[in-house]
Scaffold this motif. Structure first.
Motif, PDB file in Angstrom:
ATOM      1  N   GLY A 101       0.819  -1.201   0.000  1.00 32.39           N
ATOM      2  CA  GLY A 101       0.000   0.000   0.000  1.00 32.39           C
ATOM      3  C   GLY A 101       0.856   1.254   0.000  1.00 32.39           C
ATOM      4  N   TRP A 102       0.192   2.361   0.187  1.00 28.62           N
ATOM      5  CA  TRP A 102       0.849   3.663   0.062  1.00 28.62           C
ATOM      6  C   TRP A 102       0.251   4.622   1.079  1.00 28.62           C
ATOM      7  CZ3 TRP A 102      -0.657   7.372  -4.463  1.00 28.62           C
ATOM      8  CH2 TRP A 102       0.075   8.566  -4.365  1.00 28.62           C
ATOM      9  N   ILE A 103       1.130   5.279   1.846  1.00 29.51           N
ATOM     10  CA  ILE A 103       0.713   6.258   2.851  1.00 29.51           C
ATOM     11  C   ILE A 103       1.117   7.654   2.377  1.00 29.51           C
ATOM     12  CG2 ILE A 103       0.836   6.951   5.271  1.00 29.51           C
ATOM     13  CD1 ILE A 103       2.044   4.120   5.812  1.00 29.51           C
ATOM     14  N   VAL A 104       0.153   8.571   2.386  1.00 24.68           N
ATOM     15  CA  VAL A 104       0.404   9.974   2.057  1.00 24.68           C
ATOM     16  C   VAL A 104       0.193  10.802   3.314  1.00 24.68           C
ATOM     17  CG1 VAL A 104      -0.387  11.953   0.710  1.00 24.68           C
ATOM     18  CG2 VAL A 104      -0.280   9.707  -0.347  1.00 24.68           C
ATOM     19  N   THR A 105       1.099  11.753   3.551  1.00 24.30           N
ATOM     20  CA  THR A 105       1.015  12.579   4.761  1.00 24.30           C
ATOM     21  C   THR A 105       0.961  14.058   4.371  1.00 24.30           C
ATOM     22  OG1 THR A 105       3.428  12.624   4.992  1.00 24.30           O
ATOM     23  CG2 THR A 105       2.254  10.880   6.151  1.00 24.30           C
ATOM     24  N   PRO A 106      -0.186  14.552   3.913  1.00 25.08           N
ATOM     25  CA  PRO A 106      -0.267  15.934   3.450  1.00 25.08           C
ATOM     26  C   PRO A 106      -0.153  16.961   4.572  1.00 25.08           C
ATOM     27  CG  PRO A 106      -2.428  14.924   3.455  1.00 25.08           C
ATOM     28  CD  PRO A 106      -1.455  13.833   3.750  1.00 25.08           C
ATOM     29  N   ASN A 107       0.549  18.053   4.268  1.00 22.25           N
ATOM     30  CA  ASN A 107       0.575  19.231   5.127  1.00 22.25           C
ATOM     31  C   ASN A 107      -0.054  20.384   4.349  1.00 22.25           C
ATOM     32  OD1 ASN A 107       2.542  19.950   3.252  1.00 22.25           O
ATOM     33  ND2 ASN A 107       4.240  19.533   4.629  1.00 22.25           N
ATOM     34  N   VAL A 108       0.054  21.603   4.881  1.00 23.77           N
ATOM     35  CA  VAL A 108      -0.564  22.753   4.212  1.00 23.77           C
ATOM     36  C   VAL A 108       0.021  22.962   2.818  1.00 23.77           C
ATOM     37  CG1 VAL A 108      -0.747  25.276   4.259  1.00 23.77           C
ATOM     38  CG2 VAL A 108      -1.289  23.947   6.296  1.00 23.77           C
ATOM     39  N   ASP A 109       1.339  22.832   2.683  1.00 20.02           N
ATOM     40  CA  ASP A 109       1.969  23.072   1.394  1.00 20.02           C
ATOM     41  C   ASP A 109       1.490  22.068   0.351  1.00 20.02           C
ATOM     42  OD1 ASP A 109       4.059  24.662  -0.071  1.00 20.02           O
ATOM     43  OD2 ASP A 109       4.882  22.664  -0.367  1.00 20.02           O
ATOM     44  N   ILE A 110       1.364  20.809   0.739  1.00 18.38           N
ATOM     45  CA  ILE A 110       0.866  19.789  -0.182  1.00 18.38           C
ATOM     46  C   ILE A 110      -0.595  20.055  -0.526  1.00 18.38           C
ATOM     47  CG2 ILE A 110       0.248  17.343  -0.349  1.00 18.38           C
ATOM     48  CD1 ILE A 110       2.839  16.712   1.165  1.00 18.38           C
ATOM     49  N   LEU A 111      -1.382  20.403   0.479  1.00 24.81           N
ATOM     50  CA  LEU A 111      -2.793  20.683   0.226  1.00 24.81           C
ATOM     51  C   LEU A 111      -2.954  21.870  -0.727  1.00 24.81           C
ATOM     52  CD1 LEU A 111      -5.373  19.319   1.287  1.00 24.81           C
ATOM     53  CD2 LEU A 111      -5.599  21.217   2.891  1.00 24.81           C
ATOM     54  N   ARG A 112      -2.108  22.872  -0.572  1.00 23.24           N
ATOM     55  CA  ARG A 112      -2.157  24.031  -1.471  1.00 23.24           C
ATOM     56  C   ARG A 112      -1.859  23.612  -2.911  1.00 23.24           C
ATOM     57  NH1 ARG A 112       1.750  26.888  -3.628  1.00 23.24           N
ATOM     58  NH2 ARG A 112       3.331  25.974  -2.257  1.00 23.24           N
ATOM     59  N   GLN A 113      -0.884  22.746  -3.076  1.00 21.42           N
ATOM     60  CA  GLN A 113      -0.521  22.316  -4.424  1.00 21.42           C
ATOM     61  C   GLN A 113      -1.598  21.459  -5.080  1.00 21.42           C
ATOM     62  OE1 GLN A 113       3.684  21.149  -5.131  1.00 21.42           O
ATOM     63  NE2 GLN A 113       3.992  21.558  -2.971  1.00 21.42           N
ATOM     64  N   VAL A 114      -2.196  20.558  -4.308  1.00 19.90           N
ATOM     65  CA  VAL A 114      -3.216  19.687  -4.908  1.00 19.90           C
ATOM     66  C   VAL A 114      -4.520  20.432  -5.151  1.00 19.90           C
ATOM     67  CG1 VAL A 114      -2.195  17.638  -3.851  1.00 19.90           C
ATOM     68  CG2 VAL A 114      -4.100  18.761  -2.714  1.00 19.90           C
ATOM     69  N   ALA A 115      -4.741  21.540  -4.439  1.00 25.38           N
ATOM     70  CA  ALA A 115      -5.968  22.315  -4.619  1.00 25.38           C
ATOM     71  C   ALA A 115      -6.067  22.881  -6.029  1.00 25.38           C
ATOM     72  CB  ALA A 115      -6.037  23.443  -3.587  1.00 25.38           C
ATOM     73  N   ARG A 116      -4.909  23.122  -6.659  1.00 25.12           N
ATOM     74  CA  ARG A 116      -4.918  23.695  -8.006  1.00 25.12           C
ATOM     75  C   ARG A 116      -4.439  22.699  -9.062  1.00 25.12           C
ATOM     76  NH1 ARG A 116       0.033  27.907  -6.633  1.00 25.12           N
ATOM     77  NH2 ARG A 116       1.709  26.362  -6.551  1.00 25.12           N
ATOM     78  N   ASN A 117      -4.363  21.429  -8.704  1.00 27.44           N
ATOM     79  CA  ASN A 117      -3.878  20.407  -9.624  1.00 27.44           C
ATOM     80  C   ASN A 117      -4.761  19.167  -9.485  1.00 27.44           C
ATOM     81  OD1 ASN A 117      -2.418  18.269 -10.875  1.00 27.44           O
ATOM     82  ND2 ASN A 117      -0.486  19.368 -10.600  1.00 27.44           N
ATOM     83  N   ALA A 118      -5.789  19.098 -10.306  1.00 25.51           N
ATOM     84  CA  ALA A 118      -6.767  18.011 -10.182  1.00 25.51           C
ATOM     85  C   ALA A 118      -6.156  16.621 -10.368  1.00 25.51           C
ATOM     86  CB  ALA A 118      -7.917  18.223 -11.163  1.00 25.51           C
ATOM     87  N   PRO A 119      -5.273  16.399 -11.364  1.00 23.81           N
ATOM     88  CA  PRO A 119      -4.680  15.063 -11.501  1.00 23.81           C
ATOM     89  C   PRO A 119      -3.862  14.654 -10.279  1.00 23.81           C
ATOM     90  CG  PRO A 119      -4.406  16.308 -13.524  1.00 23.81           C
ATOM     91  CD  PRO A 119      -4.915  17.278 -12.501  1.00 23.81           C
ATOM     92  N   LEU A 120      -3.122  15.604  -9.694  1.00 23.96           N
ATOM     93  CA  LEU A 120      -2.333  15.290  -8.507  1.00 23.96           C
ATOM     94  C   LEU A 120      -3.250  14.995  -7.324  1.00 23.96           C
ATOM     95  CD1 LEU A 120       0.516  15.071  -7.352  1.00 23.96           C
ATOM     96  CD2 LEU A 120       0.447  17.533  -6.898  1.00 23.96           C
ATOM     97  N   ARG A 121      -4.337  15.740  -7.214  1.00 23.73           N
ATOM     98  CA  ARG A 121      -5.300  15.492  -6.137  1.00 23.73           C
ATOM     99  C   ARG A 121      -5.906  14.109  -6.272  1.00 23.73           C
ATOM    100  NH1 ARG A 121      -7.885  19.768  -6.758  1.00 23.73           N
ATOM    101  NH2 ARG A 121      -9.666  19.069  -8.011  1.00 23.73           N
ATOM    102  N   ALA A 122      -6.234  13.718  -7.492  1.00 27.09           N
ATOM    103  CA  ALA A 122      -6.797  12.384  -7.723  1.00 27.09           C
ATOM    104  C   ALA A 122      -5.782  11.302  -7.384  1.00 27.09           C
ATOM    105  CB  ALA A 122      -7.251  12.257  -9.173  1.00 27.09           C
ATOM    106  N   GLN A 123      -4.516  11.560  -7.711  1.00 28.15           N
ATOM    107  CA  GLN A 123      -3.464  10.586  -7.419  1.00 28.15           C
ATOM    108  C   GLN A 123      -3.342  10.365  -5.920  1.00 28.15           C
ATOM    109  OE1 GLN A 123       0.628  11.790  -8.179  1.00 28.15           O
ATOM    110  NE2 GLN A 123       1.136   9.740  -8.929  1.00 28.15           N
ATOM    111  N   LEU A 124      -3.328  11.441  -5.137  1.00 30.34           N
ATOM    112  CA  LEU A 124      -3.199  11.317  -3.695  1.00 30.34           C
ATOM    113  C   LEU A 124      -4.442  10.698  -3.064  1.00 30.34           C
ATOM    114  CD1 LEU A 124      -0.680  13.048  -4.170  1.00 30.34           C
ATOM    115  CD2 LEU A 124      -1.273  14.334  -2.112  1.00 30.34           C
ATOM    116  N   SER A 125      -5.604  11.035  -3.598  1.00 28.19           N
ATOM    117  CA  SER A 125      -6.844  10.479  -3.055  1.00 28.19           C
ATOM    118  C   SER A 125      -6.905   8.967  -3.206  1.00 28.19           C
ATOM    119  CB  SER A 125      -8.051  11.116  -3.749  1.00 28.19           C
ATOM    120  OG  SER A 125      -8.086  12.517  -3.524  1.00 28.19           O
ATOM    121  N   ALA A 126      -6.151   8.431  -4.174  1.00 32.05           N
ATOM    122  CA  ALA A 126      -6.151   6.990  -4.424  1.00 32.05           C
ATOM    123  C   ALA A 126      -5.203   6.229  -3.497  1.00 32.05           C
ATOM    124  CB  ALA A 126      -5.778   6.708  -5.871  1.00 32.05           C
TER     125      ALA A 126
END
Length: 271
Positions: free
Chosen positions: A40-65
């Motif tokens: 499996g895969w563990i993602v640990t988002p912080n504010v900076d990561i959340l800011r980046q995925v907020a404006r990047n739909a493919p990256l947000r989808a990747q992390l959500s998976a």
């Protein structure tokens, strides 16, 4: 995927769904999955990561998976609580690298450390020093490998294949990837298909912390969610723009939106 037998309902924070679980529960789930032969895969988002995925739909989808998504940054926990959705606690990748290693050590599990700072004057590189420290402080932990790839390796197909081959050949149960977001997430995506029974943690600066190349903030600052202040004080030129001009306004807006959501949502009707 772990989601197939997970019993938690993810909490949306800034458009990214977060698992409302504790650090101990992360370790328990990873170990249980490994016993079943599931990676499996563990993602640990912080504010900076959340800011980046907020404006990047493919990256947000990747992390959500990802199989587990836990809140590294304290503002994510605060935002969830302001919105009336509970996240039990912050789960930093810099803590998980230790708790996962201790859990694996109890079962003679193996890890591969990828990242860190390059070697100088013939000394071990940051990944090797981090791996040595984990092995010393977590008796029973097996080091399947440790490697600090050259800068820009992931933009060179030949070097990328070489790094991936090194990890795949080692067949570790866990891989700590500390080469920065989102490069580490893209590398993990490249490795997962070849290592379906392996777990991956994208851990950013955690490899440098373990190696001793970067000092982590004092526990009081960690507990208060102010580690970023310590890092800013140590590296103002590199981090001032990110923390003050980009992340701070995003965090303030996130908290404001979360409070607005709570104040304006309709109360549930009782039967």
């Amino acid at each position: 995927m772990l989601r197939s037998y997970s019993h938690t309902r993810r909490v949306p924070v800034g458009g990214l769904p977060i698992d409302p679980i504790t650090e101990d529960e992360v370790v328990d789930r990873v170990l249980a999955a490994l016993e079943r032969g599931r990676g499996g895969w563990i993602v640990t988002p912080n504010v900076d990561i959340l800011r980046q995925v907020a404006r990047n739909a493919p990256l947000r989808a990747q992390l959500s998976a990802a199989d587990l998504v836990v809140a590294d940054g304290a503002p994510l926990v605060w935002a969830a609580r302001l919105a009336g959705r509970a996240l039990p606690a912050r789960v930093p990748g810099s803590d998980l690298i230790w708790s996962l290693s201790r859990g694996l050590a109890a079962r003679n599990g193996s890890v591969f450390v990828l990242g860190g700072t390059p070697a100088e004057h013939g000394e071990p590189d940051g990944a090797q020093r981090a791996a040595a420290r984990l092995a010393a402080e977590c008796p029973g932990l097996q080091i399947a490998g440790a490697h600090c790839p050259p800068f820009g390796f992931d933009h060179n197909p030949r070097r990328l294949r070489s790094v991936c081959a090194r990890v795949i050949q080692a067949q570790p149960q866990m891989v700590y990837v500390g080469i920065g977001f989102p490069r580490q997430e893209h590398l993990i995506a490249s490795l997962r298909e070849a290592l379906p029974a392996t777990w991956f943690l994208g851990c950013g600066a955690a490899v440098n912390f373990v190696a001793g190349d970067v000092q982590r903030a004092r526990p009081a600052l960690q507990k208060a969610g102010l580690e970023w202040l310590d890092r800013l004080a140590r590296e103002p030129r590199r981090l001032a723009r990110r923390y003050l001009r980009e992340d701070a306004p995003f965090a303030a807006a996130l908290l404001a939106r979360s409070l607005h959501h709570r104040l304006t949502r309709r109360p549930a009707h009782r039967a």
